[in-house]
Scaffold this active site. Structure first.
Site, PDB file in Angstrom:
ATOM      1  N   LYS A 195      60.448  36.764 -55.030  1.00 27.43           N
ATOM      2  CA  LYS A 195      60.428  36.100 -56.488  1.00 27.43           C
ATOM      3  C   LYS A 195      60.804  34.705 -56.248  1.00 27.43           C
ATOM      4  O   LYS A 195      61.907  34.523 -55.562  1.00 27.43           O
ATOM      5  CB  LYS A 195      61.249  36.944 -57.328  1.00 27.43           C
ATOM      6  CG  LYS A 195      61.343  36.180 -58.766  1.00 27.43           C
ATOM      7  CD  LYS A 195      62.103  37.143 -59.810  1.00 27.43           C
ATOM      8  CE  LYS A 195      62.234  36.394 -61.011  1.00 27.43           C
ATOM      9  NZ  LYS A 195      62.807  37.249 -61.759  1.00 27.43           N
ATOM     10  N   HIS A 208      62.982  44.396 -63.208  1.00 25.55           N
ATOM     11  CA  HIS A 208      64.089  43.296 -63.338  1.00 25.55           C
ATOM     12  C   HIS A 208      65.599  43.828 -63.580  1.00 25.55           C
ATOM     13  O   HIS A 208      65.747  44.737 -64.224  1.00 25.55           O
ATOM     14  CB  HIS A 208      63.321  42.489 -64.376  1.00 25.55           C
ATOM     15  CG  HIS A 208      63.853  40.986 -64.479  1.00 25.55           C
ATOM     16  ND1 HIS A 208      65.301  40.842 -64.831  1.00 25.55           N
ATOM     17  CD2 HIS A 208      63.199  39.865 -64.479  1.00 25.55           C
ATOM     18  CE1 HIS A 208      65.332  39.476 -64.683  1.00 25.55           C
ATOM     19  NE2 HIS A 208      64.176  38.886 -64.778  1.00 25.55           N
ATOM     20  N   LYS A 239      57.497  43.916 -72.018  1.00 24.78           N
ATOM     21  CA  LYS A 239      57.947  42.460 -71.980  1.00 24.78           C
ATOM     22  C   LYS A 239      56.985  41.595 -72.318  1.00 24.78           C
ATOM     23  O   LYS A 239      55.768  41.707 -71.609  1.00 24.78           O
ATOM     24  CB  LYS A 239      58.611  42.115 -70.559  1.00 24.78           C
ATOM     25  CG  LYS A 239      58.901  40.983 -70.402  1.00 24.78           C
ATOM     26  CD  LYS A 239      59.662  40.753 -68.985  1.00 24.78           C
ATOM     27  CE  LYS A 239      59.853  39.548 -68.716  1.00 24.78           C
ATOM     28  NZ  LYS A 239      60.799  39.473 -67.291  1.00 24.78           N
ATOM     29  N   SER A 255      63.031  38.431 -70.645  1.00 23.23           N
ATOM     30  CA  SER A 255      63.712  39.256 -69.574  1.00 23.23           C
ATOM     31  C   SER A 255      64.783  39.838 -70.059  1.00 23.23           C
ATOM     32  O   SER A 255      65.493  39.612 -71.065  1.00 23.23           O
ATOM     33  CB  SER A 255      63.872  38.396 -68.692  1.00 23.23           C
ATOM     34  OG  SER A 255      62.868  37.544 -67.997  1.00 23.23           O
ATOM     35  N   ASP A 277      57.848  44.392 -63.507  1.00 27.10           N
ATOM     36  CA  ASP A 277      58.447  43.120 -63.359  1.00 27.10           C
ATOM     37  C   ASP A 277      59.387  43.058 -62.235  1.00 27.10           C
ATOM     38  O   ASP A 277      60.600  43.746 -61.957  1.00 27.10           O
ATOM     39  CB  ASP A 277      59.690  43.013 -64.522  1.00 27.10           C
ATOM     40  CG  ASP A 277      59.939  41.582 -64.914  1.00 27.10           C
ATOM     41  OD1 ASP A 277      59.646  40.796 -64.035  1.00 27.10           O
ATOM     42  OD2 ASP A 277      60.702  41.281 -65.844  1.00 27.10           O
ATOM     43  N   ASP A 278      58.969  42.115 -61.446  1.00 20.92           N
ATOM     44  CA  ASP A 278      59.892  42.140 -60.040  1.00 20.92           C
ATOM     45  C   ASP A 278      59.729  42.885 -59.024  1.00 20.92           C
ATOM     46  O   ASP A 278      60.559  43.293 -58.142  1.00 20.92           O
ATOM     47  CB  ASP A 278      61.321  41.823 -60.190  1.00 20.92           C
ATOM     48  CG  ASP A 278      61.400  40.439 -61.115  1.00 20.92           C
ATOM     49  OD1 ASP A 278      60.615  39.814 -61.523  1.00 20.92           O
ATOM     50  OD2 ASP A 278      62.937  40.023 -61.586  1.00 20.92           O
ATOM     51  N   HIS A 323      57.378  37.504 -72.976  1.00 14.33           N
ATOM     52  CA  HIS A 323      57.868  36.489 -72.129  1.00 14.33           C
ATOM     53  C   HIS A 323      56.785  35.175 -72.156  1.00 14.33           C
ATOM     54  O   HIS A 323      56.697  34.431 -71.371  1.00 14.33           O
ATOM     55  CB  HIS A 323      58.297  36.688 -70.930  1.00 14.33           C
ATOM     56  CG  HIS A 323      59.350  36.164 -70.337  1.00 14.33           C
ATOM     57  ND1 HIS A 323      60.045  35.915 -69.025  1.00 14.33           N
ATOM     58  CD2 HIS A 323      59.932  34.991 -71.064  1.00 14.33           C
ATOM     59  CE1 HIS A 323      60.940  35.157 -68.938  1.00 14.33           C
ATOM     60  NE2 HIS A 323      60.878  34.635 -70.099  1.00 14.33           N
ATOM     61  N   ASP A 370      54.426  41.306 -61.717  1.00 14.91           N
ATOM     62  CA  ASP A 370      54.191  39.885 -62.130  1.00 14.91           C
ATOM     63  C   ASP A 370      54.664  38.841 -60.975  1.00 14.91           C
ATOM     64  O   ASP A 370      54.283  37.659 -61.011  1.00 14.91           O
ATOM     65  CB  ASP A 370      55.120  39.713 -63.476  1.00 14.91           C
ATOM     66  CG  ASP A 370      56.784  39.696 -63.115  1.00 14.91           C
ATOM     67  OD1 ASP A 370      56.918  40.385 -62.074  1.00 14.91           O
ATOM     68  OD2 ASP A 370      57.416  38.847 -64.073  1.00 14.91           O
ATOM     69  N   ASN A 371      55.605  39.297 -60.108  1.00 15.05           N
ATOM     70  CA  ASN A 371      56.005  38.554 -59.007  1.00 15.05           C
ATOM     71  C   ASN A 371      56.580  39.485 -58.068  1.00 15.05           C
ATOM     72  O   ASN A 371      56.997  40.412 -58.267  1.00 15.05           O
ATOM     73  CB  ASN A 371      56.874  37.286 -59.643  1.00 15.05           C
ATOM     74  CG  ASN A 371      58.057  37.908 -60.186  1.00 15.05           C
ATOM     75  OD1 ASN A 371      57.959  37.225 -61.678  1.00 15.05           O
ATOM     76  ND2 ASN A 371      59.073  38.495 -59.879  1.00 15.05           N
ATOM     77  N   CYS A 420      58.356  35.044 -63.792  1.00 13.89           N
ATOM     78  CA  CYS A 420      57.731  35.735 -64.922  1.00 13.89           C
ATOM     79  C   CYS A 420      56.810  35.045 -65.783  1.00 13.89           C
ATOM     80  O   CYS A 420      55.700  35.342 -66.108  1.00 13.89           O
ATOM     81  CB  CYS A 420      59.069  36.286 -65.889  1.00 13.89           C
ATOM     82  SG  CYS A 420      60.047  37.281 -65.003  1.00 13.89           S
ATOM     83  N   ARG A 460      52.569  35.762 -66.295  1.00 13.37           N
ATOM     84  CA  ARG A 460      52.270  36.324 -67.517  1.00 13.37           C
ATOM     85  C   ARG A 460      51.358  35.484 -68.225  1.00 13.37           C
ATOM     86  O   ARG A 460      50.180  35.889 -68.845  1.00 13.37           O
ATOM     87  CB  ARG A 460      53.234  36.860 -68.350  1.00 13.37           C
ATOM     88  CG  ARG A 460      54.132  38.065 -67.832  1.00 13.37           C
ATOM     89  CD  ARG A 460      55.308  37.895 -68.271  1.00 13.37           C
ATOM     90  NE  ARG A 460      56.384  38.791 -67.318  1.00 13.37           N
ATOM     91  CZ  ARG A 460      56.497  40.051 -67.055  1.00 13.37           C
ATOM     92  NH1 ARG A 460      55.757  40.843 -68.201  1.00 13.37           N
ATOM     93  NH2 ARG A 460      57.192  40.759 -66.318  1.00 13.37           N
TER      94      ARG A 460
HETATM   95 MG    MG Z   1      59.418  38.852 -63.090  1.00 15.31          MG
END
Ligand code: MG
Length: 474
Positions: A314, A241, A142, A167, A45-46, A144, A293-294, A85, A89
């Site tokens: 992001k 994240h 996660k 998150s 994540d991130d 989301h 994810d980003n 996010c 996803r």
């Molecule tokens: Mg993210």
């Protein structure tokens, strides 16, 4: 040798030759279906494009991911389908740009604890498609894509779920006056996020210091439990994240500081999983993806990662927001140590996985994912022709081949307005991966071609209601 023994010998030799021939034919022409490979998708994540040693980070150590790259394939031009996010996803789970499922919005960029929407039941998730192909399925980490019961993983094709449903910085209970200072020395008690098993909350606030470790242990247990039948495990880490947490063993270990500690624990996790697959003899029959994810959340300064040589991070549709450090591992199938510069996307993980499983990619709707098997197995060309860059419901930019045209730009965060460009801003991403030199003036024909591609793409998009704007029911 007696005559009868000789006859037996030549008969068995003949049979062996026939068998070898038949096997050869089968493997090249698919007379026998190959065993269905297990699929594991590890989603950070991130995590930024420049945050792994094998993608050039100078002080974060990632020996397991480096080894995964050395034994598998590294993708240098691989994209998530959104810069934040929830939509990212949704794209991974459906093989479709989130604009098609309503999993994006211009008002709320992601789902929040006070959101009442989630992934529509009409979408065919990767777990549902693989389940229909005979797979056991589990989601760890996660989610989301909606935290109400009907949106949770167990309502969307997964046999089980263990994780934080959104998150890790949500449900904040720390004093608002403290602002972002709480991220510098985060404490578990500042965020009242739930940890769920299937549809029940089992811990709140979730002890985030051990979350990466527990997700890893959970995944290893699943591999052991599932090993006799094909399986799909979606392991979506909450880290890196913010707020950043890591377990004791990783405290103050990395030269990159807290953020480095967190990445090094994720790296450890990947190592544990690949090791377990080898121990169980499943490595030759399991394809493992590693992606994010980003891009990195740059507004968090040192607490955010790095997009390396890519622009912004992001939240933005510059390359740093959506190009991800991606690895694919499948010993004996993917040539070891290969690097693909072909275009790929998390959308394609959907289609490729279903094809490898012998399942059915839905044909009653537009699916944006393409099958990357020829890239993975033979280092061939990618069937992916374009990449669309959405921010909420706006098509901001489009890539075709090496060219990227920005029709609209806006920095990742802040109040600067959307800036429209006509003619669009044009970059040659393979000459200029940092998007520094606008070459629109010199390439009117390329602009024409990219505009036409964008128009053609947009014709395939039907408006649907946004799931991200639905409030929690009373
Ligand atoms: Mg993210």
């Amino acid at each position: 040798m007696k005559r009868s023994a000789l006859a037996r010998h030549s008969a068995s030799k003949y049979a062996a030759t026939l068998f070898a021939l038949f096997s050869l034919l089968s493997s090249t022409h698919g007379i026998y279906a190959a065993p269905k490979p297990n699929v594991i998708v590890i989603y950070a994540d991130d995590l930024g494009y420049g945050d792994l040693a094998c993608f050039g980070h100078p002080t974060i150590k990632t020996p397991a991911l480096d080894q995964m790259a050395a034994e598998g394939m590294k993708f240098t031009q691989f994209y998530s389908a959104a810069p934040v996010c929830t939509p990212s996803r949704a794209a991974l789970m459906t093989g479709r740009y989130p604009i098609r499922s309503g999993m994006c919005s211009d008002k709320r960029r992601v789902l929040f604890p006070n959101s009442g929407g989630g992934i529509p039941a009409s979408e065919v998730t990767l777990a549902e498609a693989l389940k229909a192909a005979g797979y056991q399925t589990a989601c760890v980490g996660k989610w989301h894509l909606g935290h109400l019961p009907q949106f949770l993983p167990t309502s969307n094709g997964f046999d089980s779920y263990f994780g934080i449903p959104y998150s890790n910085d949500m449900d904040r209970i720390a004093d608002r006056k403290l602002g972002r200072s709480i991220f510098l020395k985060p404490e578990v008690k500042y965020w009242n996020v739930p940890l769920m098993r299937d549809q029940e909350i089992v811990e709140q606030p979730a002890d985030q210091t051990t979350i990466t470790k527990r997700y890893t242990e959970g995944t290893i247990k699943l591999i052991q439990q599932y090993k006799k039948q094909p399986f799909f495990i979606y392991l979506a880490h909450n880290m890196p994240h913010v707020p950043l947490f890591r377990s004791k063993e990783f405290q103050d270990q990395s030269r990159r500081g807290l953020y480095g500690d967190v990445i090094e624990e994720i790296d450890w996790s990947v190592g544990q999983i690949l090791e377990e697959l080898k121990t169980q003899g499943l490595d030759q029959n399991t394809i493992v993806w590693f992606c994010s994810d980003n891009g990195p959340w740059l507004i968090f300064n040192e607490q955010g990662g790095s997009a390396g040589l890519l622009r912004d991070g992001k939240g933005s549709t510059w390359e740093g927001g959506m190009r991800e450090p991606t690895l694919a591992w499948w010993p004996g199938h993917i040539p070891s140590g290969s690097v693909s510069q072909e275009l790929g996307s998390t959308l394609d993980i959907y289609t490729t996985s279903i094809k490898l499983a012998g399942g059915n990619v839905p044909t009653d709707r537009v699916v944006d994912g393409v099958d990357l098997t020829p890239v993975l197995l033979e280092g061939g060309n990618s069937p992916r022709e374009i990449m669309a860059y959405y921010r909420g419901t706006k098509l901001m930019a489009l890539r075709k081949g090496p060219w990227k045209a920005h029709f609209i730009t806006k920095p990742a965060y802040g109040n600067e307005p959307f800036q429209e460009h006509n003619p669009p801003v044009l970059y040659h991403l393979e000459h200029d991966p940092s998007e520094k030199y606008d070459v629109a003036k010199n390439h009117p024909n390329v602009i024409k071609e990219l505009k036409a591609a964008a128009e053609q793409f947009q014709k395939t998009v039907k408006p649907v209601p946004s799931q991200l704007e639905i409030p929690l029911p009373n």
